[in-house]
Design a protein around this motif. Structure first.
Motif, PDB file in Angstrom:
ATOM      1  N   TRP A   3      11.747   8.130 -33.729  1.00  0.00           N
ATOM      2  CA  TRP A   3      13.113   8.425 -34.109  1.00  0.00           C
ATOM      3  C   TRP A   3      13.429   8.809 -35.518  1.00  0.00           C
ATOM      4  CZ3 TRP A   3      15.068   7.757 -29.553  1.00  0.00           C
ATOM      5  CH2 TRP A   3      14.644   6.558 -29.013  1.00  0.00           C
ATOM      6  N   THR A   4      12.090   9.296 -36.236  1.00  0.00           N
ATOM      7  CA  THR A   4      12.043   9.756 -37.596  1.00  0.00           C
ATOM      8  C   THR A   4      12.799  10.855 -37.978  1.00  0.00           C
ATOM      9  OG1 THR A   4       9.905   8.679 -37.828  1.00  0.00           O
ATOM     10  CG2 THR A   4      10.570  10.248 -39.443  1.00  0.00           C
ATOM     11  N   ASP A   5      12.733  11.925 -37.102  1.00  0.00           N
ATOM     12  CA  ASP A   5      13.350  13.272 -37.305  1.00  0.00           C
ATOM     13  C   ASP A   5      14.960  13.142 -37.357  1.00  0.00           C
ATOM     14  OD1 ASP A   5      13.305  16.146 -37.542  1.00  0.00           O
ATOM     15  OD2 ASP A   5      14.426  16.030 -35.749  1.00  0.00           O
ATOM     16  N   ARG A   6      15.252  12.386 -36.374  1.00  0.00           N
ATOM     17  CA  ARG A   6      16.907  12.303 -36.280  1.00  0.00           C
ATOM     18  C   ARG A   6      17.409  11.492 -37.532  1.00  0.00           C
ATOM     19  NH1 ARG A   6      17.338  10.647 -30.345  1.00  0.00           N
ATOM     20  NH2 ARG A   6      15.411  11.537 -30.407  1.00  0.00           N
ATOM     21  N   ARG A   7      16.541  10.580 -37.985  1.00  0.00           N
ATOM     22  CA  ARG A   7      17.134   9.654 -38.904  1.00  0.00           C
ATOM     23  C   ARG A   7      17.068  10.421 -40.287  1.00  0.00           C
ATOM     24  NH1 ARG A   7      14.322   4.243 -36.918  1.00  0.00           N
ATOM     25  NH2 ARG A   7      16.108   3.684 -35.359  1.00  0.00           N
ATOM     26  N   GLU A   8      16.011  11.230 -40.534  1.00  0.00           N
ATOM     27  CA  GLU A   8      15.855  12.185 -41.778  1.00  0.00           C
ATOM     28  C   GLU A   8      17.016  13.000 -41.839  1.00  0.00           C
ATOM     29  OE1 GLU A   8      11.654  13.372 -41.597  1.00  0.00           O
ATOM     30  OE2 GLU A   8      10.921  11.551 -42.712  1.00  0.00           O
ATOM     31  N   ARG A   9      17.145  13.852 -40.526  1.00  0.00           N
ATOM     32  CA  ARG A   9      18.365  14.791 -40.773  1.00  0.00           C
ATOM     33  C   ARG A   9      19.709  14.110 -40.915  1.00  0.00           C
ATOM     34  NH1 ARG A   9      19.122  16.823 -35.178  1.00  0.00           N
ATOM     35  NH2 ARG A   9      17.396  15.291 -34.510  1.00  0.00           N
ATOM     36  N   MET A  10      19.971  13.000 -40.411  1.00  0.00           N
ATOM     37  CA  MET A  10      21.170  12.330 -40.893  1.00  0.00           C
ATOM     38  C   MET A  10      21.202  11.939 -42.274  1.00  0.00           C
ATOM     39  SD  MET A  10      24.261  11.705 -39.054  1.00  0.00           S
ATOM     40  CE  MET A  10      24.569  12.399 -40.395  1.00  0.00           C
ATOM     41  N   ARG A  11      20.121  11.493 -43.019  1.00  0.00           N
ATOM     42  CA  ARG A  11      20.090  11.204 -44.049  1.00  0.00           C
ATOM     43  C   ARG A  11      20.316  12.658 -45.204  1.00  0.00           C
ATOM     44  NH1 ARG A  11      19.447   6.626 -46.876  1.00  0.00           N
ATOM     45  NH2 ARG A  11      18.874   5.000 -45.496  1.00  0.00           N
ATOM     46  N   ALA A  12      19.909  13.438 -44.766  1.00  0.00           N
ATOM     47  CA  ALA A  12      19.829  14.761 -45.497  1.00  0.00           C
ATOM     48  C   ALA A  12      21.299  15.344 -45.382  1.00  0.00           C
ATOM     49  CB  ALA A  12      19.161  15.862 -44.748  1.00  0.00           C
ATOM     50  N   ILE A  13      21.975  15.098 -44.457  1.00  0.00           N
ATOM     51  CA  ILE A  13      23.391  15.264 -44.467  1.00  0.00           C
ATOM     52  C   ILE A  13      24.290  14.302 -45.383  1.00  0.00           C
ATOM     53  CG2 ILE A  13      25.671  15.182 -42.851  1.00  0.00           C
ATOM     54  CD1 ILE A  13      23.874  16.128 -40.592  1.00  0.00           C
ATOM     55  N   ILE A  14      24.115  13.232 -45.320  1.00  0.00           N
ATOM     56  CA  ILE A  14      24.614  12.338 -46.074  1.00  0.00           C
ATOM     57  C   ILE A  14      24.388  12.522 -47.544  1.00  0.00           C
ATOM     58  CG2 ILE A  14      24.731   9.660 -46.827  1.00  0.00           C
ATOM     59  CD1 ILE A  14      26.189  10.522 -43.987  1.00  0.00           C
ATOM     60  N   ALA A  15      23.202  13.282 -48.058  1.00  0.00           N
ATOM     61  CA  ALA A  15      23.025  13.252 -49.134  1.00  0.00           C
ATOM     62  C   ALA A  15      23.434  14.732 -49.601  1.00  0.00           C
ATOM     63  CB  ALA A  15      21.410  13.492 -49.465  1.00  0.00           C
ATOM     64  N   GLY A  16      24.031  15.549 -48.659  1.00  0.00           N
ATOM     65  CA  GLY A  16      24.272  16.889 -48.969  1.00  0.00           C
ATOM     66  C   GLY A  16      25.801  16.984 -49.599  1.00  0.00           C
ATOM     67  N   PRO A  17      26.249  18.130 -49.513  1.00  0.00           N
ATOM     68  CA  PRO A  17      27.489  18.290 -50.100  1.00  0.00           C
ATOM     69  C   PRO A  17      28.755  18.379 -49.234  1.00  0.00           C
ATOM     70  CG  PRO A  17      26.605  20.458 -49.956  1.00  0.00           C
ATOM     71  CD  PRO A  17      25.500  19.238 -49.468  1.00  0.00           C
ATOM     72  N   ARG A  18      28.591  18.447 -47.948  1.00  0.00           N
ATOM     73  CA  ARG A  18      29.488  18.570 -47.031  1.00  0.00           C
ATOM     74  C   ARG A  18      29.945  17.364 -46.017  1.00  0.00           C
ATOM     75  NH1 ARG A  18      33.181  22.399 -47.646  1.00  0.00           N
ATOM     76  NH2 ARG A  18      33.291  22.680 -45.711  1.00  0.00           N
ATOM     77  N   CYS A  19      31.105  17.159 -45.607  1.00  0.00           N
ATOM     78  CA  CYS A  19      31.478  16.147 -44.797  1.00  0.00           C
ATOM     79  C   CYS A  19      31.337  17.031 -43.243  1.00  0.00           C
ATOM     80  CB  CYS A  19      32.808  15.790 -44.915  1.00  0.00           C
ATOM     81  SG  CYS A  19      33.572  14.771 -43.648  1.00  0.00           S
ATOM     82  N   ILE A  20      30.949  15.926 -42.195  1.00  0.00           N
ATOM     83  CA  ILE A  20      30.861  16.454 -40.940  1.00  0.00           C
ATOM     84  C   ILE A  20      31.732  15.567 -39.777  1.00  0.00           C
ATOM     85  CG2 ILE A  20      28.455  17.236 -40.945  1.00  0.00           C
ATOM     86  CD1 ILE A  20      27.769  14.770 -39.285  1.00  0.00           C
ATOM     87  N   TYR A  21      32.077  16.408 -38.785  1.00  0.00           N
ATOM     88  CA  TYR A  21      32.902  15.582 -37.807  1.00  0.00           C
ATOM     89  C   TYR A  21      31.701  15.420 -36.619  1.00  0.00           C
ATOM     90  CZ  TYR A  21      37.363  17.427 -39.533  1.00  0.00           C
ATOM     91  OH  TYR A  21      38.225  17.756 -40.540  1.00  0.00           O
ATOM     92  N   PRO A  22      31.278  14.046 -36.443  1.00  0.00           N
ATOM     93  CA  PRO A  22      30.372  13.755 -35.345  1.00  0.00           C
ATOM     94  C   PRO A  22      31.147  13.832 -33.884  1.00  0.00           C
ATOM     95  CG  PRO A  22      31.031  11.687 -36.387  1.00  0.00           C
ATOM     96  CD  PRO A  22      31.610  12.705 -37.102  1.00  0.00           C
ATOM     97  N   GLY A  23      30.193  13.989 -32.935  1.00  0.00           N
ATOM     98  CA  GLY A  23      31.077  14.093 -31.492  1.00  0.00           C
ATOM     99  C   GLY A  23      30.859  12.795 -31.005  1.00  0.00           C
ATOM    100  N   SER A  24      32.074  12.293 -30.642  1.00  0.00           N
ATOM    101  CA  SER A  24      32.031  11.026 -29.844  1.00  0.00           C
ATOM    102  C   SER A  24      31.423  11.075 -28.235  1.00  0.00           C
ATOM    103  CB  SER A  24      33.524  10.376 -29.582  1.00  0.00           C
ATOM    104  OG  SER A  24      33.593   9.407 -28.927  1.00  0.00           O
ATOM    105  N   VAL A  25      30.555  10.301 -28.293  1.00  0.00           N
ATOM    106  CA  VAL A  25      29.561  10.340 -27.025  1.00  0.00           C
ATOM    107  C   VAL A  25      29.702   8.911 -26.444  1.00  0.00           C
ATOM    108  CG1 VAL A  25      28.256  12.270 -27.917  1.00  0.00           C
ATOM    109  CG2 VAL A  25      27.219   9.822 -28.375  1.00  0.00           C
ATOM    110  N   PHE A  26      29.233   8.723 -25.195  1.00  0.00           N
ATOM    111  CA  PHE A  26      29.050   7.378 -24.540  1.00  0.00           C
ATOM    112  C   PHE A  26      28.151   7.252 -23.397  1.00  0.00           C
ATOM    113  CE2 PHE A  26      32.341  10.392 -22.556  1.00  0.00           C
ATOM    114  CZ  PHE A  26      31.966  10.344 -21.284  1.00  0.00           C
ATOM    115  N   ASP A  27      27.313   8.293 -23.027  1.00  0.00           N
ATOM    116  CA  ASP A  27      26.076   8.162 -22.251  1.00  0.00           C
ATOM    117  C   ASP A  27      25.396   9.482 -22.349  1.00  0.00           C
ATOM    118  OD1 ASP A  27      27.647  10.452 -20.978  1.00  0.00           O
ATOM    119  OD2 ASP A  27      27.932   9.705 -19.024  1.00  0.00           O
ATOM    120  N   ALA A  28      24.155   9.546 -21.663  1.00  0.00           N
ATOM    121  CA  ALA A  28      23.255  10.565 -21.601  1.00  0.00           C
ATOM    122  C   ALA A  28      23.917  11.954 -21.622  1.00  0.00           C
ATOM    123  CB  ALA A  28      22.183  10.377 -20.901  1.00  0.00           C
TER     124      ALA A  28
END
Length: 291
Positions: A3-28
């Motif tokens: 799961w490393t890559d996705r966690r690193e990508r998320m931390r990069a967003i949090i450390a970055g300058p912009r806000c994001i809207y995540p997509g609400s998901v509930f299954d595969a």
């Protein structure tokens, strides 16, 4: 799985300058759609988990095992970093520690732990918050349960709508001191409220149930908000589509007359049909392209 890559990508967003809207998901499938259309992250809410898994309202009937299993199904379906709402951590601070362990194993990129008193107590007349000291204990337990330091631990409070701005800031400051990565608020309705919080705390902010005047990415980004939810319309839209389709079929509408369905091409895309054709040929020496 790694799961490393996705966690690193998320931390990069949090450390970055912009806000994001995540997509609400509930299954595969919904997670794959969110990934295919370009969302940077997904959000699996506790309420939507209850709806999806149990067909029950959001009153904390779901178990940790059920929630973690569904989160894992979502995560293994693609590579979208996933936030999850872990509610109150399914119990006291010791339960919170285990909750983090299970959800980390399930592959989430970030999780929220809230300070609402859940489940509803006997004779209660409304929602209540746990004492700040108990909330601090839960956040410390969450951090102690984390083994992968890339996993985001997010302290959540609903104090703005329940006890007001002053208590919200006091709670966020106390939780920030534990070492959590982000601070999540629900019930922020005005720019004045958000401005006051942004001036008082330094950690990145996460918003849910935000007021209409706050939905401006430039404004949110300037106030250190890095994630802002847009509600959970995809699940509600899916419910309406299924309800309307089944009702029409029951009432005798010919199947060929129902047009609001996914095309064969879209269905093949979200089920990764081409991948399975390739794997069948490679590993089975079989051609399933007609299936």
């Amino acid at each position: 799985m790694d799961w490393t890559d996705r966690r690193e990508r998320m931390r990069a967003i949090i450390a970055g300058p912009r806000c994001i809207y995540p997509g609400s998901v509930f299954d595969a499938i919904s997670a794959r759609i969110a990934e295919d259309v370009g969302f940077e992250a997904g959000m699996f809410a506790g309420s939507i988990a209850s709806f999806t898994v149990l067909g029950a309202p959001d009153i904390v009937m779901l178990t940790l095992t059920e929630f973690a299993q569904q989160a894992y199904r979502i995560n293994r379906a693609g590579k979208l970093p996933l936030f999850v709402d872990a509610d109150h951590g399914y119990g006291n601070a010791l339960n919170v520690k285990r909750t983090v362990e299970e959800l980390e194993t399930a592959g989430v990129a970030g999780l929220t732990i809230e300070d609402t008193s859940l489940p509803t107590s006997y004779g209660a007349s409304g929602a209540a918050l746990i004492p700040i000291d108990e909330g601090v204990g839960k956040m410390k337990a969450a951090l102690a349960g984390r083994q992968d330091k890339r996993l985001l631990i997010i302290a959540r409070t609903s104090a703005m709508a329940m006890t007001g701005l002053e208590d919200t800031i006091a709670r966020l400051k106390a939780y920030a001191e534990t070492g959590v990565d982000m601070l999540f608020m629900t019930g922020v309705k005005s720019r004045a409220q958000l401005d006051a919080v942004a001036a008082a705390v330094k950690l990145p902010l996460f918003l849910g149930s935000a007021g209409a005047e706050l939905y401006d990415l430039d404004y949110l980004s300037a106030r250190n908000v890095r994630v802002c939810l847009q509600g959970h319309m995809p699940f509600m839209a899916a419910v309406k589509a299924v309800y309307d389709t089944l009702k029409a079929l029951r009432e005798g509408v010919p199947p060929a007359s129902i047009k609001s369905v996914a095309s064969a091409d879209v269905t093949k895309q979200v089920t990764r049909h081409a991948d399975y054709i390739k794997w069948a040929k490679e590993f089975l020496n079989a051609d399933i392209s007609g299936g």
